[in-house]
Enzyme design. Sequence first.
Site, PDB file in Angstrom:
ATOM      1  N   ASN A  42      -3.093  10.294 -11.384  1.00 28.09           N
ATOM      2  CA  ASN A  42      -4.190  10.262 -10.632  1.00 28.09           C
ATOM      3  C   ASN A  42      -3.904   9.729  -9.179  1.00 28.09           C
ATOM      4  O   ASN A  42      -4.278   8.187  -9.600  1.00 28.09           O
ATOM      5  CB  ASN A  42      -5.555  10.409 -11.240  1.00 28.09           C
ATOM      6  N   LYS A  65      -4.983   8.467  -6.715  1.00 22.56           N
ATOM      7  CA  LYS A  65      -6.256   8.509  -5.645  1.00 22.56           C
ATOM      8  C   LYS A  65      -5.592   7.732  -4.261  1.00 22.56           C
ATOM      9  O   LYS A  65      -5.095   8.866  -3.426  1.00 22.56           O
ATOM     10  CB  LYS A  65      -6.477   6.846  -5.947  1.00 22.56           C
ATOM     11  N   HIS A  75     -14.101  13.431 -10.895  1.00 21.34           N
ATOM     12  CA  HIS A  75     -13.615  12.103 -10.859  1.00 21.34           C
ATOM     13  C   HIS A  75     -14.799  10.755 -10.820  1.00 21.34           C
ATOM     14  O   HIS A  75     -15.537  11.400  -9.231  1.00 21.34           O
ATOM     15  CB  HIS A  75     -12.809  11.599 -10.123  1.00 21.34           C
ATOM     16  N   GLU A  93     -15.499   8.224  -9.246  1.00 28.64           N
ATOM     17  CA  GLU A  93     -15.257   7.394  -8.260  1.00 28.64           C
ATOM     18  C   GLU A  93     -15.901   8.866  -7.238  1.00 28.64           C
ATOM     19  O   GLU A  93     -16.347   8.070  -6.120  1.00 28.64           O
ATOM     20  CB  GLU A  93     -13.894   7.174  -7.822  1.00 28.64           C
ATOM     21  N   GLU A 150     -13.343  10.181 -18.729  1.00 32.45           N
ATOM     22  CA  GLU A 150     -12.424   9.091 -18.641  1.00 32.45           C
ATOM     23  C   GLU A 150     -14.567   8.298 -19.059  1.00 32.45           C
ATOM     24  O   GLU A 150     -14.766   8.143 -17.998  1.00 32.45           O
ATOM     25  CB  GLU A 150     -12.601   9.522 -17.233  1.00 32.45           C
ATOM     26  N   GLY A 166      -9.369   1.543 -14.093  1.00 34.26           N
ATOM     27  CA  GLY A 166      -9.041   0.291 -13.305  1.00 34.26           C
ATOM     28  C   GLY A 166      -9.643  -1.030 -13.963  1.00 34.26           C
ATOM     29  O   GLY A 166      -9.031  -1.906 -13.084  1.00 34.26           O
ATOM     30  N   SER A 199      -7.629   2.876 -17.702  1.00 29.53           N
ATOM     31  CA  SER A 199      -6.615   2.102 -18.190  1.00 29.53           C
ATOM     32  C   SER A 199      -5.521   2.338 -18.956  1.00 29.53           C
ATOM     33  O   SER A 199      -4.950   1.413 -19.930  1.00 29.53           O
ATOM     34  CB  SER A 199      -7.253   0.788 -18.818  1.00 29.53           C
TER      35      SER A 199
END
Length: 267
Positions: A25, A27, A112, A114, A184, A190, A230
């Site tokens: 991904n 991003k 996702h 985010e 996730e 991250g 991660s």
Amino acid sequence: MLNLQSKFNEIVYLFNMRKKIVAGNWKMNTTVPEGVELAKAVLAKSGEVPAEVKLIVATPFTHLCPVAEVLKGSAVGLSAENCADKEKGAYTGEVSAAMLASAGCQYTILGHSERRQYYGETDEKLVEKVRLALANGLDVILCVGENLEEREAERHFDVCGAQIKNVLYNFSAEDMKHIVVAYEPVWAIGTGKTASAEQAEEIHAFIRKTIADKFGAAVAEETTILYGGSCKPSNAKELFAQKDIDGGLIGGAALKADDFIEIGKSF
Ligand code: PEP
């Protein structure tokens, strides 16, 4: 009956019937020329990854057409990172599932964290997005996962279970052939913190059971469930060795072709 069921699960597992996937991904990273170079580097090394592992790159919308050209005819899949919850029309700035398919995508990531966190993506919207993606021939990588507060309150099973039920329970067993789930944990994305292999396996098994409760054991056993958060070359092996972890959705480490390929070699 229970015995028969676990025997069946064991056989499916032994024969590796689930697809193994490592998806990157990207991003909102890389310019178009940088993205094209990254795709070329991934493609050049993709032969090092075992043939049964499907590599996918998920790029920003602007990169899809040129990256589709790079990947044309190869086994490396192309994904978007999102799609609109409307079919077409006056929705300025949105990109439809039909547009993604016409740009050469075979997949789209949806839900996702985010997007849930910063762009108000709700489970209701996700039902529409998944429906449109499938209707346009795209496979979906649906992300679920709890945040830190929810994990600390030991609500991770409830949160992930609800996300799965609210979205996937609206679809059919046939649709599930085109849906991959990515677990996730938000606190691991991250942050450099990874869920331990045991923590990840525990919730992957729970997600598989939640799928089995609605669609039956055979569908659940064939559903690919990825871990994201991660994931990197140093921890991928241990994660991918778990019974219910079928690969990874990779953020930061997918921006370096060597690291991404190393992760692909970690089964
Ligand atoms: C992601 O955002 O999907 C992700 C897993 O990111 P990272 O690997 O950087 O934690």
